[in-house]
Design a protein around this motif. Structure first.
Motif, PDB file in Angstrom:
ATOM      1  N   THR A  92      -1.083  12.725   4.928  1.00  0.00           N
ATOM      2  CA  THR A  92      -1.835  12.965   6.213  1.00  0.00           C
ATOM      3  C   THR A  92      -1.301  14.715   6.444  1.00  0.00           C
ATOM      4  OG1 THR A  92      -1.647  10.809   6.816  1.00  0.00           O
ATOM      5  CG2 THR A  92      -2.220  12.703   8.480  1.00  0.00           C
TER       6      THR A  92
ATOM      7  N   SER B 248       5.216   9.868   1.883  1.00  0.00           N
ATOM      8  CA  SER B 248       6.377   8.937   1.666  1.00  0.00           C
ATOM      9  C   SER B 248       7.933   9.285   1.770  1.00  0.00           C
ATOM     10  CB  SER B 248       6.277   8.448   0.234  1.00  0.00           C
ATOM     11  OG  SER B 248       6.781   9.601  -0.691  1.00  0.00           O
TER      12      SER B 248
ATOM     13  N   TRP C 155       6.834   9.400   6.513  1.00  0.00           N
ATOM     14  CA  TRP C 155       6.333   8.408   7.683  1.00  0.00           C
ATOM     15  C   TRP C 155       7.522   7.263   7.601  1.00  0.00           C
ATOM     16  CZ3 TRP C 155       2.409   8.551  10.317  1.00  0.00           C
ATOM     17  CH2 TRP C 155       1.205   9.038  10.023  1.00  0.00           C
TER      18      TRP C 155
ATOM     19  N   SER D 237       0.866  -0.998   0.059  1.00  0.00           N
ATOM     20  CA  SER D 237       0.098   0.014   0.194  1.00  0.00           C
ATOM     21  C   SER D 237       0.743   1.283  -0.067  1.00  0.00           C
ATOM     22  CB  SER D 237      -0.728   0.033   1.188  1.00  0.00           C
ATOM     23  OG  SER D 237      -1.923  -0.962   1.149  1.00  0.00           O
TER      24      SER D 237
ATOM     25  N   TRP E 120       1.973   4.705   1.129  1.00  0.00           N
ATOM     26  CA  TRP E 120       2.217   5.655   2.315  1.00  0.00           C
ATOM     27  C   TRP E 120       1.117   6.624   2.014  1.00  0.00           C
ATOM     28  CZ3 TRP E 120       4.630   4.055   6.572  1.00  0.00           C
ATOM     29  CH2 TRP E 120       5.815   3.565   6.410  1.00  0.00           C
ATOM     30  N   PRO E 121       0.392   7.125   3.188  1.00  0.00           N
ATOM     31  CA  PRO E 121      -0.718   8.107   2.798  1.00  0.00           C
ATOM     32  C   PRO E 121      -0.280   9.561   2.928  1.00  0.00           C
ATOM     33  CG  PRO E 121      -0.857   7.237   5.208  1.00  0.00           C
ATOM     34  CD  PRO E 121       0.244   6.380   4.575  1.00  0.00           C
TER      35      PRO E 121
ATOM     36  N   ASN F 108      -4.941   8.014  11.248  1.00  0.00           N
ATOM     37  CA  ASN F 108      -3.712   8.215  10.827  1.00  0.00           C
ATOM     38  C   ASN F 108      -3.237   9.599  11.415  1.00  0.00           C
ATOM     39  OD1 ASN F 108      -3.882   6.319   9.198  1.00  0.00           O
ATOM     40  ND2 ASN F 108      -3.863   7.171   7.103  1.00  0.00           N
TER      41      ASN F 108
ATOM     42  N   GLN G 124      -7.647  17.949   6.924  1.00  0.00           N
ATOM     43  CA  GLN G 124      -8.447  16.800   6.761  1.00  0.00           C
ATOM     44  C   GLN G 124      -9.452  16.399   7.914  1.00  0.00           C
ATOM     45  OE1 GLN G 124      -5.151  14.042   6.275  1.00  0.00           O
ATOM     46  NE2 GLN G 124      -5.161  14.052   4.091  1.00  0.00           N
TER      47      GLN G 124
ATOM     48  N   GLY H 149      -1.389   3.024   5.228  1.00  0.00           N
ATOM     49  CA  GLY H 149      -2.167   3.044   3.909  1.00  0.00           C
ATOM     50  C   GLY H 149      -3.003   2.133   3.344  1.00  0.00           C
TER      51      GLY H 149
ATOM     52  N   SER I  46      -6.260   0.961   4.297  1.00  0.00           N
ATOM     53  CA  SER I  46      -7.706   1.268   4.126  1.00  0.00           C
ATOM     54  C   SER I  46      -8.407   2.229   5.302  1.00  0.00           C
ATOM     55  CB  SER I  46      -8.428   0.005   4.293  1.00  0.00           C
ATOM     56  OG  SER I  46      -9.942   0.242   4.393  1.00  0.00           O
ATOM     57  N   GLN I  47      -9.145   3.114   5.059  1.00  0.00           N
ATOM     58  CA  GLN I  47      -9.859   3.831   5.823  1.00  0.00           C
ATOM     59  C   GLN I  47     -11.203   3.532   6.261  1.00  0.00           C
ATOM     60  OE1 GLN I  47      -8.286   6.654   7.484  1.00  0.00           O
ATOM     61  NE2 GLN I  47      -6.466   6.494   6.288  1.00  0.00           N
TER      62      GLN I  47
END
Length: 322
Positions: free
Chosen positions: A42, A98, A101, A37, A39-40, A51, A46, A171, A173-174
């Motif tokens: 954040t 990316s 994190w 996955s 990296w989200p 996260n 938001q 990363g 799933s939410q």
């Protein structure tokens, strides 16, 4: 004398083994590993989410004390910029992506003493239904949740939250993010999120299993809607936790675990839980003849006993639908 060109028994065995190995190799080549996955991203602005809460715990673990409430505000931005600058990360923009994190996460495993980093991991595991109390203690329950998550994502089942596991936790799933559920979930039957609906089903299933009639089902749902927006959150007034915002300090759940388990929390509200001796709905004399909002408040003992009434119609529809 002419030597035979036919394979000997030993040669036949070797040929078979070679063929099997070649076939297996072909299978592995044809079936690529599951892609990691991403990296989200954040950052500030938001909706409140797990996260952001994990990031705040990790900043604290790195020496930048940050309130872990899932709200990415100016204080979190400032601390993240300070971390990026000290770590030589460019750009210093207060955005976790990316480049940040992998430098921010902290490897933790059973027995780890970095409570803030462990809290970050527990926060993430709860996105996937672990229902852990975010207490910073990496015990066997947290390890089991890590192993289960690693198995589900095709990772080595080490029980250690390493960089690869962090990447998936953050990363993948939410969908099960109960903090995000609270920030973005709906307030009408048609606008409920998938996380809210899952919690509705859990409340109804538990209530029905306990012998609760439609009135009990409606009261349980309207209570959870008022208290937590039908989201299994781990923040609230003082030490309040879960769907019914039950407080460990008031005897609702030893250690807090039952308060964040939807089944146990619902059982506690009804008065059929082994985790508490507090009065539940079924313990309230004459609860069925009371108005539903006052029956709910008889358990919750809230500041606003009539507040539950606003959700009665919605709760009735949900009880009939699910």
């Amino acid at each position: 004398m002419h030597r035979s060109t036919l394979p000997t028994p030993r040669t036949k065995v070797l040929l078979v083994v070679a063929a099997v190995l070649l076939a297996a190799a072909a299978v592995f080549v044809a079936a690529p590993a599951r892609a990691a996955s991403a990296w989200p991203i954040t950052q500030a602005g938001q909706a409140r989410n797990n996260n952001a809460m994990a990031l705040q715990h990790l900043l604290t673990a790195r020496g930048y004390a940050t309130t872990a409430d899932g709200v990415f505000g100016s204080g979190t931005t400032a601390n993240l910029k300070a971390f990026q600058s000290a770590a030589g990360i460019s750009p210093v923009d207060g955005i976790a992506g990316s480049g940040t994190w992998p430098r921010l996460v902290v490897t933790v495993s059973q027995g780890s003493t970095d409570t803030s980093a462990v809290k970050a991991a527990q926060t993430q595991l709860n996105k996937y239904g672990a229902n852990l109390v975010v207490d910073g203690a990496f015990r066997s329950g947290t390890r089991a949740a890590v192993v289960s998550f690693q198995a589900a994502r095709g990772l080595s089942q080490t029980g250690t939250v390493d960089t690869a596991t962090w990447q998936e936790l953050l990363g993948y799933s939410q969908a099960g993010d109960q903090t995000l559920c609270y920030a973005t979930g709906g307030t009408t039957v048609s606008s409920l999120s998938s996380a809210q609906v899952a919690n509705v089903r859990s409340i109804l299933s538990t209530t029905r299993s306990a012998g609760g009639n439609r009135n009990a089902q409606v009261i349980a749902l309207m209570t959870a809607m008022q208290e937590s927006k039908l989201c299994n959150i781990q923040f609230g007034d003082r030490d309040s936790l879960g769907l019914f915002q039950q407080r460990p300090s008031q005897g609702w759940c030893s250690g807090g675990t039952a308060c964040v388990n939807p089944t146990s929390a619902t059982q506690g509200f009804l008065g059929v839980s082994a985790y508490t001796t507090n009065r539940g709905l079924f313990d309230v004399s004459g609860w069925e003849s009371m108005s539903k909002t006052l029956a709910a408040d008889a358990v919750q003992r809230s500041c606003c006993p009539n507040a539950y009434a606003q959700w009665e119609s919605m709760a009735g529809t949900l009880a009939d639908t699910y």
